[in-house]
Design an enzyme around this catalytic site. Sequence first.
Site, PDB file in Angstrom:
ATOM      1  N   CYS A  72      37.368  27.872  57.342  1.00  0.00           N
ATOM      2  CA  CYS A  72      37.453  26.446  57.656  1.00  0.00           C
ATOM      3  C   CYS A  72      38.806  26.222  58.340  1.00  0.00           C
ATOM      4  O   CYS A  72      39.636  27.135  58.422  1.00  0.00           O
ATOM      5  CB  CYS A  72      37.392  25.645  56.361  1.00  0.00           C
ATOM      6  SG  CYS A  72      38.736  26.106  55.247  1.00  0.00           S
ATOM      7  N   HIS A  99      41.995  32.301  48.501  1.00  0.00           N
ATOM      8  CA  HIS A  99      41.418  33.152  47.456  1.00  0.00           C
ATOM      9  C   HIS A  99      40.504  34.212  48.059  1.00  0.00           C
ATOM     10  O   HIS A  99      39.282  34.178  47.871  1.00  0.00           O
ATOM     11  CB  HIS A  99      40.652  32.291  46.448  1.00  0.00           C
ATOM     12  CG  HIS A  99      41.535  31.408  45.637  1.00  0.00           C
ATOM     13  ND1 HIS A  99      41.152  30.182  45.149  1.00  0.00           N
ATOM     14  CD2 HIS A  99      42.816  31.580  45.215  1.00  0.00           C
ATOM     15  CE1 HIS A  99      42.140  29.637  44.463  1.00  0.00           C
ATOM     16  NE2 HIS A  99      43.173  30.458  44.498  1.00  0.00           N
ATOM     17  N   HIS A 146      42.187  25.566  37.941  1.00  0.00           N
ATOM     18  CA  HIS A 146      42.194  25.903  39.374  1.00  0.00           C
ATOM     19  C   HIS A 146      43.481  25.350  40.005  1.00  0.00           C
ATOM     20  O   HIS A 146      43.907  24.236  39.706  1.00  0.00           O
ATOM     21  CB  HIS A 146      40.960  25.306  40.062  1.00  0.00           C
ATOM     22  CG  HIS A 146      40.783  25.784  41.472  1.00  0.00           C
ATOM     23  ND1 HIS A 146      41.538  25.283  42.508  1.00  0.00           N
ATOM     24  CD2 HIS A 146      39.965  26.721  42.008  1.00  0.00           C
ATOM     25  CE1 HIS A 146      41.177  25.899  43.631  1.00  0.00           C
ATOM     26  NE2 HIS A 146      40.226  26.775  43.353  1.00  0.00           N
ATOM     27  N   GLU A 202      44.275  24.088  42.813  1.00  0.00           N
ATOM     28  CA  GLU A 202      44.233  22.792  43.498  1.00  0.00           C
ATOM     29  C   GLU A 202      44.306  21.644  42.493  1.00  0.00           C
ATOM     30  O   GLU A 202      45.020  20.652  42.715  1.00  0.00           O
ATOM     31  CB  GLU A 202      42.949  22.684  44.341  1.00  0.00           C
ATOM     32  CG  GLU A 202      42.904  21.392  45.134  1.00  0.00           C
ATOM     33  CD  GLU A 202      41.605  21.210  45.899  1.00  0.00           C
ATOM     34  OE1 GLU A 202      41.048  22.206  46.409  1.00  0.00           O
ATOM     35  OE2 GLU A 202      41.148  20.056  45.978  1.00  0.00           O
ATOM     36  N   THR A 236      38.383  19.702  46.270  1.00  0.00           N
ATOM     37  CA  THR A 236      37.711  19.701  47.577  1.00  0.00           C
ATOM     38  C   THR A 236      36.529  20.663  47.670  1.00  0.00           C
ATOM     39  O   THR A 236      35.748  20.576  48.625  1.00  0.00           O
ATOM     40  CB  THR A 236      38.721  20.109  48.683  1.00  0.00           C
ATOM     41  OG1 THR A 236      39.272  21.389  48.334  1.00  0.00           O
ATOM     42  CG2 THR A 236      39.816  19.080  48.837  1.00  0.00           C
ATOM     43  N   CYS A 252      35.360  18.475  50.857  1.00  0.00           N
ATOM     44  CA  CYS A 252      35.658  18.456  52.295  1.00  0.00           C
ATOM     45  C   CYS A 252      34.445  18.812  53.148  1.00  0.00           C
ATOM     46  O   CYS A 252      33.432  19.311  52.646  1.00  0.00           O
ATOM     47  CB  CYS A 252      36.828  19.393  52.586  1.00  0.00           C
ATOM     48  SG  CYS A 252      36.319  21.103  52.642  1.00  0.00           S
TER      49      CYS A 252
HETATM   50  C1  2E4 Z   1      42.333  25.339  49.721  1.00  0.00           C
HETATM   51  C2  2E4 Z   1      41.499  24.354  49.340  1.00  0.00           C
HETATM   52  O1  2E4 Z   1      39.427  26.344  46.272  1.00  0.00           O
HETATM   53  P1  2E4 Z   1      38.823  27.692  46.511  1.00  0.00           P
HETATM   54  O2  2E4 Z   1      38.970  28.565  45.277  1.00  0.00           O
HETATM   55  O3  2E4 Z   1      37.436  27.613  47.006  1.00  0.00           O
HETATM   56  O4  2E4 Z   1      39.761  28.305  47.633  1.00  0.00           O
HETATM   57  P2  2E4 Z   1      39.564  29.444  48.717  1.00  0.00           P
HETATM   58  O5  2E4 Z   1      40.926  29.960  49.000  1.00  0.00           O
HETATM   59  O6  2E4 Z   1      38.508  30.410  48.405  1.00  0.00           O
HETATM   60  O7  2E4 Z   1      39.056  28.622  49.965  1.00  0.00           O
HETATM   61  C3  2E4 Z   1      39.917  27.955  50.797  1.00  0.00           C
HETATM   62  C4  2E4 Z   1      40.491  26.714  50.246  1.00  0.00           C
HETATM   63  C5  2E4 Z   1      41.829  26.531  50.180  1.00  0.00           C
HETATM   64  C6  2E4 Z   1      39.696  25.718  49.819  1.00  0.00           C
HETATM   65  N1  2E4 Z   1      40.183  24.547  49.427  1.00  0.00           N
HETATM   66 FE1  SF4 Z   2      39.136  24.458  53.877  1.00  0.00          FE
HETATM   67 FE2  SF4 Z   2      38.225  22.205  52.953  1.00  0.00          FE
HETATM   68 FE3  SF4 Z   2      39.787  23.679  51.462  1.00  0.00          FE
HETATM   69 FE4  SF4 Z   2      40.797  22.445  53.531  1.00  0.00          FE
HETATM   70  S1  SF4 Z   2      39.955  21.471  51.728  1.00  0.00           S
HETATM   71  S2  SF4 Z   2      41.148  24.585  52.945  1.00  0.00           S
HETATM   72  S3  SF4 Z   2      39.114  22.500  54.987  1.00  0.00           S
HETATM   73  S4  SF4 Z   2      37.749  24.250  52.153  1.00  0.00           S
END
Ligand code: 2E4
Ligand code: SF4
Length: 350
Positions: free
Chosen positions: A29, A58, A141, A143, A181, A211
């Site tokens: 993304c 991740h 997590h 985030e 997200t 997102c």
């Molecule tokens: C930041 C926010 O959040 P998730 O564990 O899905 O993170 P990943 O690093 O696999 O994906 C990117 C990302 C980063 C997604 N949301």
């Molecule tokens: Fe990707 Fe959405 Fe995560 Fe942003 S919030 S890093 S666009 S998956």
Amino acid sequence: MTETTPATAPESTTEGSKRVLLAAPRGYCAGVDRAVVTVEKALELYGPPVYVRKQIVHNKHVVTTLEKRGAIFVEETDEVPEGATVVFSAHGVAPVVHEEAKALSLRTIDATCPLVTKVHREAVRFAGEDYDILLIGHEGHEEVVGTSGEAPEHITLVDGPDDVENVEVRDPEKVVWLSQTTLSVDETMETVRRLREKFPSLQDPPSDDICYATQNRQLAVKQMAAECDLMIVVGSRNSSNSVRLVEVALEHGSRDGHLVDYADEIDEGWLDGVQTVGVTSGASVPEVLVRDVVAFLADRGFGDVRPVVAAEESLLFSLPNEIRRDLKAKGLSDKMRHDGSSLADAGSLH
Ligand code: 2E4
Ligand code: SF4
């Protein structure tokens, strides 16, 4: 933010033939692309080592590749030597982490995805208006830890529909929900439904917190799942959005589903009696890993690959200010971000 087009339905196939349905969108993304390129550019600009707090995204392959190029991944800011450069991961950090870095005189580069930052801002705003904020997300997590840190006294974590019965607020008339997200869209809607049953005045976020990338990847999987005997999702175990894709596939009719980091983790037994294999990847997954899976399947008779397109994506975020400033000072352009050596040089199968 995204231009959504009608899904391309998979064409009918000859009875007995083996085929792959390849989801689009899949993989990187805009936030991941930006975060990975940020570390690459920091290595180029400042030279190794560049410290990164937590995994930048991740994904095992991304992390090990960047480690080989000189990135050092640490769990906490106090592991970074005084005065060194540290990149904050795409998942975001609590304000206290910025303070810790300042106290250690670290040069910080914030690779938090702008769409995560948007949720932080919402949290700050609603806390400022003295709301109780119900943050839907997975406990522990990164985030969620970062977002909660913006307003710990105002935020209560709600970890899925079954957690709703435990939620208490100060004033049921002044409650808003926000979310991580990368959640399952359907499960989150169920959590919100239960929350609203309990707190009828519950306010929605000003815009979707789940997102566009999370939504689009789930949408593509939903469109394919019923036709799949097996769904292979490329992604790491700690990648929330990747794990969700396996769940969504199984909930929407795929007979089987597995998450793999690499093609060589595919168990040949999974292919027994299988006619249609779905393939997709999480938002943190470089396309090269999907290519390996498609090649693995082709070697085993699944050479007929058909895209299932649920949406078109064209969003691209500019790099963090610090990186743009230093690239400019060296006469380098951030427009050259996808050179041949980049992990983000995804290329495209279809
Ligand atoms: C930041 C926010 O959040 P998730 O564990 O899905 O993170 P990943 O690093 O696999 O994906 C990117 C990302 C980063 C997604 N949301
Ligand atoms: Fe990707 Fe959405 Fe995560 Fe942003 S919030 S890093 S666009 S998956």
